[in-house]
Design an enzyme around this catalytic site. Sequence first.
Site, short mmCIF file in Angstrom:
data_model
loop_
_atom_site.label_atom_id
_atom_site.label_comp_id
_atom_site.label_asym_id
_atom_site.label_seq_id
_atom_site.Cartn_x
_atom_site.Cartn_y
_atom_site.Cartn_z
CG HIS A 162 -1.72 1.61 1.43
ND1 HIS A 162 -3.54 1.38 1.07
CD2 HIS A 162 -1.81 2.68 1.31
CE1 HIS A 162 -3.09 2.04 1.34
NE2 HIS A 162 -2.69 2.82 1.44
CG HIS A 180 -0.90 6.95 -0.77
ND1 HIS A 180 -2.10 7.23 -1.10
CD2 HIS A 180 -0.87 6.70 0.66
CE1 HIS A 180 -3.36 7.01 -0.84
NE2 HIS A 180 -2.27 6.56 0.18
NE ARG A 221 0.76 12.13 -2.16
CZ ARG A 221 -0.21 11.41 -1.20
NH1 ARG A 221 -1.38 11.28 -1.87
NH2 ARG A 221 -0.32 11.77 -0.29
CE LYS A 273 -8.30 2.22 -1.42
NZ LYS A 273 -6.74 2.31 -0.17
CG HIS A 313 -9.62 4.55 3.12
ND1 HIS A 313 -8.62 5.08 3.88
CD2 HIS A 313 -10.20 4.83 4.41
CE1 HIS A 313 -8.47 5.85 4.82
NE2 HIS A 313 -9.84 6.36 4.98
CG HIS A 331 -4.49 2.53 5.86
ND1 HIS A 331 -6.23 2.39 5.80
CD2 HIS A 331 -4.93 2.88 4.70
CE1 HIS A 331 -6.63 3.43 5.46
NE2 HIS A 331 -5.53 3.18 4.21
CG LEU A 371 -7.73 10.84 7.29
CD1 LEU A 371 -8.37 11.23 6.37
CD2 LEU A 371 -8.56 10.56 8.87
CG ASP A 404 -1.50 4.85 4.20
OD1 ASP A 404 -1.62 6.08 2.93
OD2 ASP A 404 -2.22 5.59 5.05
CB ALA A 422 -4.56 12.89 5.95
#
Length: 349
Positions: free
Chosen positions: A13, A15, A17, A99, A136, A174, A217, A245, A260
């Site tokens: 998991h 991110h 960008r 997702k 999520h 998460h 989060l 995450d 977050a």
Amino acid sequence: MKTFTILKPDDWHLHLREGLVLKNIINFTSKYFGRAIVMPNTKTPVTTIDKAIFYKKLISEALPKSSKFEPLMTMYLTDETNKEELINGFKNNVFFAAKLYPANATTNSSHGVKKIENLYEIFESMQESGMPLLIHGEVTDSEVDIFDREEVFIDKELSPLIQRFPKLKIVLEHITTSHAVSFVEENNLGATITPHHLHINRNAMFFGGLNSDFYCLPVAKRENNRIALRKAATSGKECFFLGTDSAPHLRQWKAFCGCAGIFNSPVAIESYLQVFEEENALDQFEKFASLNGPNFYNMPINKEKIRLVSRLNKIPEFIDVIDKNKVVGQIKPFHAGETLNWQVEGIVN
Ligand code: NCD
Ligand code: ZN
């Protein structure tokens, strides 16, 4: 000095960008992780095959030339998701998983799903074709206390979902509560656990004044939950695996809007190791980091190994975002300014 090797880990998991941030941070993951599931909540979310192919190309171009790192792409589900697009993308190896963000649950999730029941037809096809669903797990109802949103999601949304689709392959992402730990164990789901939820409880957000460095989060919860997560992660149980995450936000944005997300990829392995050592469970780390994930997803395990060394490791206050040799921004990493006890020394072939 203690040292040991483990099979190369994966990050289930992450991110990454886009643009300059992507170019400046990808190396922190690609250096020591074999694969990562890349979250689709980019500014324009990854909702189609074309967008996923384009985003994967951006990621590949940002990687060092010799890198063998493999990004695993996901499709962002919306109320308008086209079932054929989703399943075709999965069957043609464009999408690794789908997702589910409940609308407005977190960063860049305004296009998320308003009513889970609207997707039942889609889940039916995912179940049939074996496509994993990554969730999520928080309700977004403003009347539900923010610290209860995961538990309420599990009871009100996830429970009926798994009853209706018992064979759907689900990962609760998460996780932050002891309730989630038991639910995952009892219902044959998978779950990722972040380094930060193993280190901090909700007090961190209020220490020395409101502190958005520790705001992510789902938010960190009470201490008893952190203890339950540490027990789960270090248990070696197959349902729990590594998912950082890691979610970078430029320093100015964090300060301005308190967005977050915690950026932990520069220190993730070391951060987890610290927890495993404190729990006397270093021998379980390879399962959590490198074996349980591939087993859950029926993927081969990585062949290379990484060497881990117990030595003092000072974490910088900021990671620079550089453009044409100029620093144009900074991102604060998790554990900024702290000294950790572990370091990844390199790849062992
Ligand atoms: C993530 C982000 O910034 O994209 N933020 C976070 O707090 N974890 C989104 C998410 O995974 O919820
Ligand atoms: Zn995330």
